[in-house]
Every structure is written in structure tokens, then in C-alpha cells.
Design a protein around this motif. Sequence first.
Motif, short mmCIF file in Angstrom:
data_model
loop_
_atom_site.label_atom_id
_atom_site.label_comp_id
_atom_site.label_asym_id
_atom_site.label_seq_id
_atom_site.Cartn_x
_atom_site.Cartn_y
_atom_site.Cartn_z
N UNK A 1 0.84 -1.19 0.00
CA UNK A 1 0.00 0.00 0.00
C UNK A 1 0.87 1.24 0.00
N UNK A 2 0.41 2.28 -0.66
CA UNK A 2 1.05 3.60 -0.58
C UNK A 2 -0.05 4.62 -0.40
N UNK A 3 0.23 5.64 0.38
CA UNK A 3 -0.81 6.57 0.78
C UNK A 3 -0.19 7.94 1.03
N UNK A 4 -0.84 8.99 0.55
CA UNK A 4 -0.37 10.34 0.84
C UNK A 4 -1.09 10.87 2.08
N UNK A 5 -0.52 11.92 2.67
CA UNK A 5 -1.12 12.52 3.86
C UNK A 5 -2.53 13.04 3.54
N UNK A 6 -2.70 13.57 2.32
CA UNK A 6 -4.01 14.09 1.93
C UNK A 6 -5.03 12.96 1.86
N UNK A 7 -4.62 11.82 1.32
CA UNK A 7 -5.52 10.68 1.22
C UNK A 7 -5.89 10.12 2.59
N UNK A 8 -4.96 10.25 3.53
CA UNK A 8 -5.21 9.73 4.88
C UNK A 8 -6.20 10.59 5.65
#
Length: 232
Positions: A207-214
Amino acid sequence: MLEIQNLTKRYKKTLAVDQVSFVVPDGQVGILLGPNGAGKSTIIKSIAGLLRYEGGIGIQGMQAKSLEAKKIFGYVPEIPAMFDALTVREHVEYIRRAYSASITDEEVAALFERYELDDKLDKLGNELSKGMMQKVSICCALAIKPKVILFDEPMVGLDPKAIKELKETILELRDSGTTVLVSTHMLEMVKDLWDVMFVMDKGKIIASLTKEEAADRDIEELFFGITEREGD
């Protein structure tokens, strides 16, 4: 920018890292997370040039193995290695000369003061505690004024004051446009630092996730939700 392209590493018959790709842009902090044995250390050592691997690693658009890339790349290993016969002062001076770094004497002195090494400058490498060695390692990496810097479990062994300073340093590096990658299992220590998260398991990025997506979700909630879902 740090760019990993189809990175693969085998130890004889064991596939430790399986075609991993990810990017950390300029001015962002990437966090590499995963359980023990996930492949984080193999990726870190490959980026640092300590292992042979298949695939590509780019630093500011240059091959990581090139001399030009190495001049702008800083690395703080999980287990710092000091020269027994060099003092704290001499360690940083050695790095300054090896990299032809532009850092001034005043900036070096400020680093020593910030990490509370200014009263230990004449201590030899073999006289330092683990925490002191870690601080020297951090100062050495910062002394070259890197454009890309890699921290492997950097907060292990540091005292609370040094952890606070390191967190502030990472944010300052980010704000100056430096690319930062931190490999860690200490989620609480990096919850306010990250811009993009990469979660590994069994040699792959799951998984990869940006702060905005979190959004407002806590990093521990995100991490355990991803890994538990993957386990199921």
C-alpha cells in the motif's frame, strides 16, 4: 527526488524484495513501514549502495551509483559505525573533505551544539555511547547538505531532546526542498512528519498513501488496518 524502479533483490534462493517501485518527490518526507522481514532493510541498503540489486534507483534524476548522485546523498544507518581512532570533530571534518562540502565552520559548530556534542568533540569513536554515535552519524549526513537523505531507524537510542531535534531537522529539510526517506517501525515518532507512506510486507509494497488521502486518520490506525487486511 528519490525514485525506485522495479527493485529486486535475491539472497541465493530467497526473494527478499520483489519488483518494488515508489517515488518520494522533492520537499516531501516518505515513510517506509513494515514488519520485521518485510524487506525494508534490503531496500535501504540497496539505496545506500551497500547491496547489489536488479532494477533502478534514481537520485535527482541520476543513477544512484554515480559519483554525482553520491555527492548529494546523505545516509544515517540504523547501526552507526565510527572510526575508533577519530574524534567526533574529526569524523565531521573527514566527511567535509571527502565530499568537498560547502558547510561553514559556523554551521558545523551549530550542528554540534544542536545535538549536544559540543562538549564531546575530542572524544574518540570507541568512547561514544550508541546514542552519541547516532548523533555523530546524523551530523555527518547533514554536513554534506544533501538533496536526498535516508534515515534508517534514526530515533532508536536517542534521548528525548535529540528525538525532538531530529524531528525538527527532518521538517526543516523538507521545507528546504530536500527529499527525505525514513525507514522505521516507531509509528508514534513519525506521525507528524510524513507526506507519503509506503507499507511493505513479504518483499512487496502492499500500500502507498499520501497525507491528503489519509485525511485525519492516525498513522497507527492506517498501518494496522493495511497489514491486518493483507494478512486476512
